[in-house]
Design a protein around this motif. Structure first.
Motif, short mmCIF file in Angstrom:
data_model
loop_
_atom_site.label_atom_id
_atom_site.label_comp_id
_atom_site.label_asym_id
_atom_site.label_seq_id
_atom_site.Cartn_x
_atom_site.Cartn_y
_atom_site.Cartn_z
N GLY A 92 -7.85 -2.84 -8.82
CA GLY A 92 -6.65 -3.41 -9.41
C GLY A 92 -5.42 -2.59 -9.09
N LEU A 121 -4.15 -6.12 -20.25
CA LEU A 121 -5.11 -5.72 -19.23
C LEU A 121 -5.45 -4.25 -19.45
CD1 LEU A 121 -6.71 -6.31 -16.62
CD2 LEU A 121 -4.66 -5.66 -15.33
N ALA A 125 -9.46 -0.72 -16.19
CA ALA A 125 -9.81 -1.79 -15.23
C ALA A 125 -9.09 -1.63 -13.91
CB ALA A 125 -9.49 -3.15 -15.84
N VAL A 130 -11.68 -5.48 -7.80
CA VAL A 130 -11.31 -6.79 -8.35
C VAL A 130 -12.52 -7.73 -8.41
CG1 VAL A 130 -9.92 -8.85 -7.89
CG2 VAL A 130 -8.90 -6.57 -7.69
N TYR A 133 -13.87 -8.28 -11.78
CA TYR A 133 -12.99 -8.84 -12.81
C TYR A 133 -13.47 -10.24 -13.24
CZ TYR A 133 -9.21 -5.38 -12.20
OH TYR A 133 -8.45 -4.24 -12.18
N MET A 137 -9.14 -11.54 -16.41
CA MET A 137 -8.63 -10.25 -15.95
C MET A 137 -7.86 -10.40 -14.64
SD MET A 137 -11.94 -7.86 -16.79
CE MET A 137 -11.28 -6.40 -15.96
N ALA A 138 -8.38 -11.22 -13.73
CA ALA A 138 -7.68 -11.46 -12.47
C ALA A 138 -6.33 -12.11 -12.70
CB ALA A 138 -8.54 -12.32 -11.55
#
Length: 237
Positions: A92, A121, A125, A130, A133, A137-138
């Motif tokens: 991320g 978020l 993370a 990614v 995720y 979250m994305a």
């Protein structure tokens, strides 16, 4: 210049279906404008046409007074697509570093982590790839990337997509902060409650036509209803 986004007689047809039918609309500087409509109403096509992701058959679109076909017309906006999928192999944090660099800005760790908290978020993370995720979250990562750009215009296609109720509360709070700072936001949504709580004006797009443009309150008054959901149904029926 007060008008930041302009549509003039914009038309788009796919095969024999008129997806956009003579769209006329202006979005003013500092305004929050919500575009609502059923699936297939043309919301995403309208947004894609602004960004020159698809050709229009007729009409004109201007961004900041510049024809939308000129690449520098998009210098002052950030965009989040409806189906946002960040590169799965990046963490991320690396994704955000890349996006911030694309906007010719310097990565500020404290500011990035502040925006992550604003979008609900979790900071740890950022160090995860990614690919690990969840959808929510994305989506938060994509929103943070838009906020990091510090652009005066944000174009967001279904920004609440995949967010849980807590994240939606956090996002709406941050959007209102951006509004107080003069940011312009043009977004599509299915969530009428969000339009009512966030937007200065709304547009109801149905069967390729803008059936209504005005404030949520005016929408209720025009269709003589007590709430925005009933007004929306009256408009499209």
């Amino acid at each position: 210049m007060n008008s930041i986004l302009q549509f003039r007689q914009v038309c788009k047809k796919f095969s024999h279906i008129q997806v956009l039918d003579h769209i006329n609309l202006e979005v003013c500087r500092g305004e929050f404008f919500g575009l609502v409509g059923v699936n297939g109403a043309g919301k995403t096509t309208l947004i894609k046409s602004v960004l020159d992701f698809c050709d229009i058959d007729q009409g004109e679109i201007h961004l900041f007074g510049i024809p939308h076909l000129q690449p520098h017309a998009r210098d002052h906006l950030a965009f989040l697509p409806e189906q946002f999928t960040p590169p799965p192999h990046l963490t991320g944090r690396r994704f955000l570093e890349y996006m911030i660099n694309m906007h010719s800005l310097r990565y500020n760790r404290e500011y990035v982590e502040f925006l992550c908290r604003e979008a609900d978020l979790a900071i740890p993370a950022l160090n995860q790839p990614v690919r690990s995720y969840s959808k929510g979250m994305a989506q938060k990562l994509g929103l943070v990337a838009c906020f990091c750009s510090n652009k005066p215009l944000l174009i967001l296609d279904e920004p609440m997509n995949g967010l849980d109720p807590k994240a939606r509360v956090y996002l709406k709070k941050h959007l209102l902060q951006l509004k107080s700072q003069g940011t312009t936001i043009f977004f599509s949504t299915h969530l009428l409650a969000d339009v009512e709580s966030l937007c200065d004006r709304m547009g109801i797009l149905h069967e390729g036509q803008l059936r209504f443009i005005g404030t949520p309150q005016h929408c209720c008054e025009k269709f003589a209803t007590q709430n925005i959901e009933e007004a929306y149904l009256s408009c499209i029926q």
